[in-house]
Motif scaffolding. Structure first.
Motif, mmCIF file in Angstrom:
data_model
loop_
_atom_site.group_PDB
_atom_site.id
_atom_site.type_symbol
_atom_site.label_atom_id
_atom_site.label_comp_id
_atom_site.label_asym_id
_atom_site.label_seq_id
_atom_site.Cartn_x
_atom_site.Cartn_y
_atom_site.Cartn_z
ATOM 1 N N LYS A 61 13.836 72.791 31.596
ATOM 2 C CA LYS A 61 15.082 73.504 31.288
ATOM 3 C C LYS A 61 14.859 75.010 31.366
ATOM 4 C CE LYS A 61 19.328 74.054 29.898
ATOM 5 N NZ LYS A 61 20.423 73.931 30.861
ATOM 6 N N LEU A 62 13.719 75.497 30.892
ATOM 7 C CA LEU A 62 13.413 76.923 30.992
ATOM 8 C C LEU A 62 13.356 77.376 32.445
ATOM 9 C CD1 LEU A 62 10.722 77.445 28.205
ATOM 10 C CD2 LEU A 62 13.066 78.337 28.229
ATOM 11 N N VAL A 63 12.796 76.541 33.312
ATOM 12 C CA VAL A 63 12.752 76.856 34.738
ATOM 13 C C VAL A 63 14.171 76.946 35.300
ATOM 14 C CG1 VAL A 63 12.042 76.028 37.019
ATOM 15 C CG2 VAL A 63 10.452 75.886 35.087
ATOM 16 N N GLU A 64 15.020 75.998 34.941
ATOM 17 C CA GLU A 64 16.425 76.012 35.382
ATOM 18 C C GLU A 64 17.131 77.287 34.921
ATOM 19 O OE1 GLU A 64 18.756 72.562 34.267
ATOM 20 O OE2 GLU A 64 17.059 71.242 34.711
ATOM 21 N N ILE A 65 16.933 77.636 33.658
ATOM 22 C CA ILE A 65 17.550 78.846 33.103
ATOM 23 C C ILE A 65 17.085 80.066 33.882
ATOM 24 C CG2 ILE A 65 17.610 80.378 31.088
ATOM 25 C CD1 ILE A 65 17.404 77.784 29.352
ATOM 26 N N ALA A 66 15.783 80.168 34.115
ATOM 27 C CA ALA A 66 15.229 81.322 34.819
ATOM 28 C C ALA A 66 15.786 81.431 36.232
ATOM 29 C CB ALA A 66 13.701 81.227 34.852
ATOM 30 N N LYS A 67 15.819 80.342 36.955
ATOM 31 C CA LYS A 67 16.321 80.362 38.331
ATOM 32 C C LYS A 67 17.796 80.738 38.379
ATOM 33 C CE LYS A 67 13.088 77.051 40.376
ATOM 34 N NZ LYS A 67 12.966 75.707 40.996
ATOM 35 N N ASP A 68 18.584 80.116 37.517
ATOM 36 C CA ASP A 68 20.013 80.382 37.497
ATOM 37 C C ASP A 68 20.305 81.826 37.104
ATOM 38 O OD1 ASP A 68 22.797 79.032 37.558
ATOM 39 O OD2 ASP A 68 22.791 80.121 35.647
ATOM 40 N N ARG A 69 19.653 82.292 36.062
ATOM 41 C CA ARG A 69 19.884 83.644 35.556
ATOM 42 C C ARG A 69 19.455 84.693 36.589
ATOM 43 N NH1 ARG A 69 18.155 83.736 29.625
ATOM 44 N NH2 ARG A 69 20.050 82.506 29.477
ATOM 45 N N ALA A 70 18.280 84.514 37.191
ATOM 46 C CA ALA A 70 17.792 85.467 38.192
ATOM 47 C C ALA A 70 18.726 85.493 39.407
ATOM 48 C CB ALA A 70 16.371 85.116 38.614
ATOM 49 N N SER A 71 19.164 84.335 39.859
ATOM 50 C CA SER A 71 20.044 84.254 41.030
ATOM 51 C C SER A 71 21.396 84.908 40.772
ATOM 52 C CB SER A 71 20.270 82.792 41.434
ATOM 53 O OG SER A 71 19.074 82.188 41.814
ATOM 54 N N LYS A 72 22.022 84.537 39.671
ATOM 55 C CA LYS A 72 23.360 85.056 39.375
ATOM 56 C C LYS A 72 23.337 86.561 39.126
ATOM 57 C CE LYS A 72 25.359 80.795 37.535
ATOM 58 N NZ LYS A 72 25.752 80.089 36.295
ATOM 59 N N HIS A 73 22.317 87.048 38.438
ATOM 60 C CA HIS A 73 22.253 88.480 38.175
ATOM 61 C C HIS A 73 21.873 89.273 39.423
ATOM 62 C CE1 HIS A 73 23.464 89.056 34.100
ATOM 63 N NE2 HIS A 73 22.549 88.229 33.610
ATOM 64 N N ALA A 74 21.064 88.699 40.317
ATOM 65 C CA ALA A 74 20.772 89.369 41.582
ATOM 66 C C ALA A 74 22.060 89.530 42.380
ATOM 67 C CB ALA A 74 19.729 88.596 42.383
ATOM 68 N N LEU A 75 22.888 88.512 42.373
ATOM 69 C CA LEU A 75 24.187 88.588 43.042
ATOM 70 C C LEU A 75 25.067 89.654 42.388
ATOM 71 C CD1 LEU A 75 26.044 87.441 45.209
ATOM 72 C CD2 LEU A 75 26.706 85.662 43.592
ATOM 73 N N ASN A 76 25.058 89.724 41.056
ATOM 74 C CA ASN A 76 25.817 90.774 40.364
ATOM 75 C C ASN A 76 25.345 92.159 40.786
ATOM 76 O OD1 ASN A 76 27.442 89.042 38.856
ATOM 77 N ND2 ASN A 76 26.037 88.983 37.138
ATOM 78 N N LEU A 77 24.030 92.347 40.900
ATOM 79 C CA LEU A 77 23.495 93.645 41.305
ATOM 80 C C LEU A 77 23.971 94.013 42.707
ATOM 81 C CD1 LEU A 77 21.677 96.122 40.824
ATOM 82 C CD2 LEU A 77 19.797 94.776 41.797
ATOM 83 N N VAL A 78 23.904 93.072 43.628
ATOM 84 C CA VAL A 78 24.350 93.350 45.000
ATOM 85 C C VAL A 78 25.826 93.758 45.004
ATOM 86 C CG1 VAL A 78 24.777 92.348 47.284
ATOM 87 C CG2 VAL A 78 22.617 91.891 46.100
ATOM 88 N N LYS A 79 26.641 93.040 44.273
ATOM 89 C CA LYS A 79 28.069 93.369 44.222
ATOM 90 C C LYS A 79 28.284 94.765 43.657
ATOM 91 C CE LYS A 79 29.779 88.655 43.946
ATOM 92 N NZ LYS A 79 30.428 87.619 43.148
ATOM 93 N N LEU A 80 27.575 95.106 42.583
ATOM 94 C CA LEU A 80 27.738 96.433 41.977
ATOM 95 C C LEU A 80 27.261 97.542 42.913
ATOM 96 C CD1 LEU A 80 26.669 95.630 38.325
ATOM 97 C CD2 LEU A 80 28.953 96.336 39.089
ATOM 98 N N VAL A 81 26.150 97.320 43.590
ATOM 99 C CA VAL A 81 25.618 98.346 44.489
ATOM 100 C C VAL A 81 26.511 98.499 45.716
ATOM 101 C CG1 VAL A 81 23.699 98.893 46.055
ATOM 102 C CG2 VAL A 81 23.232 98.216 43.689
ATOM 103 N N LYS A 82 26.955 97.395 46.288
ATOM 104 C CA LYS A 82 27.751 97.456 47.512
ATOM 105 C C LYS A 82 29.181 97.931 47.272
ATOM 106 C CE LYS A 82 27.357 94.167 50.674
ATOM 107 N NZ LYS A 82 27.231 92.817 51.281
ATOM 108 N N GLU A 83 29.780 97.495 46.143
ATOM 109 C CA GLU A 83 31.207 97.714 45.944
ATOM 110 C C GLU A 83 31.552 98.562 44.729
ATOM 111 O OE1 GLU A 83 33.332 93.916 46.243
ATOM 112 O OE2 GLU A 83 31.495 93.102 47.141
ATOM 113 N N GLY A 84 30.598 98.823 43.864
ATOM 114 C CA GLY A 84 30.884 99.608 42.668
ATOM 115 C C GLY A 84 31.423 98.757 41.532
ATOM 116 N N GLY A 85 31.852 99.435 40.481
ATOM 117 C CA GLY A 85 32.275 98.791 39.247
ATOM 118 C C GLY A 85 33.463 97.866 39.363
#
Length: 157
Positions: A110-134
């Motif tokens: 379960k910890l592995v699942e949490i880590a993978k999901d959290r890292a993936s979703k937040h990496a996507l959030n970072l890309v959206k913020l950098v590419k498109e702003g707030g």
């Protein structure tokens, strides 16, 4: 087109290679971007790693840490969180803090699942913020989105 530059700061203490996961997502979502990875020993080193990468021209940074179960670990995370907030204030750039707390589950799978999901979703959030702003995440406001777990969902239409 201006090339974007992302920073990925991870730790040797993490029990899952979340840096690799974040880099994979960033490459998929922004294939022409430059990605710089910086690995530090533990969570208290994440703020300086993030600051260094931002000083080197990164448009945004994702930090990936693992917090142990003890109260001392929790205090270390608190100090780290404050440090990462300070880096954001000093640089006016996003530092997405991704942390897995070892006491989130007794089940290592379960910890592995949490880590993978959290890292993936937040990496996507970072890309959206950098590419498109707030405004990039505005359409998701109030939706009860979660990283690491199933979305909580919104309470109103």
């Amino acid at each position: 087109m201006t090339s974007r530059k992302y920073g990925v700061v991870d730790t040797t203490f993490s029990r899952v290679d979340m840096g690799k996961i974040a880099i994979s997502v960033i490459r998929k979502e922004d294939p022409d971007a430059e990605i710089v990875r910086y690995t530090v020993p533990g969570i208290k080193d994440l703020p300086v790693g993030a600051k260094k990468l931002l000083d080197q021209g990164c448009d945004g940074v994702i930090t990936l840490g693992w917090v142990g179960k003890t109260m001392l670990d929790k205090y270390s995370y608190l100090a780290t969180s404050i440090g990462l907030i300070m880096v954001q204030i000093l640089t006016s750039k996003h530092v997405i803090d991704v942390t897995v707390h070892e006491d989130e589950s007794e089940d290592e799978e379960k910890l592995v699942e949490i880590a993978k999901d959290r890292a993936s979703k937040h990496a996507l959030n970072l890309v959206k913020l950098v590419k498109e702003g707030g405004s990039a995440l505005t359409k998701y406001a109030g939706k009860g989105l979660r990283q690491g777990y199933t979305h909580a969902g919104e309470l109103e239409d």
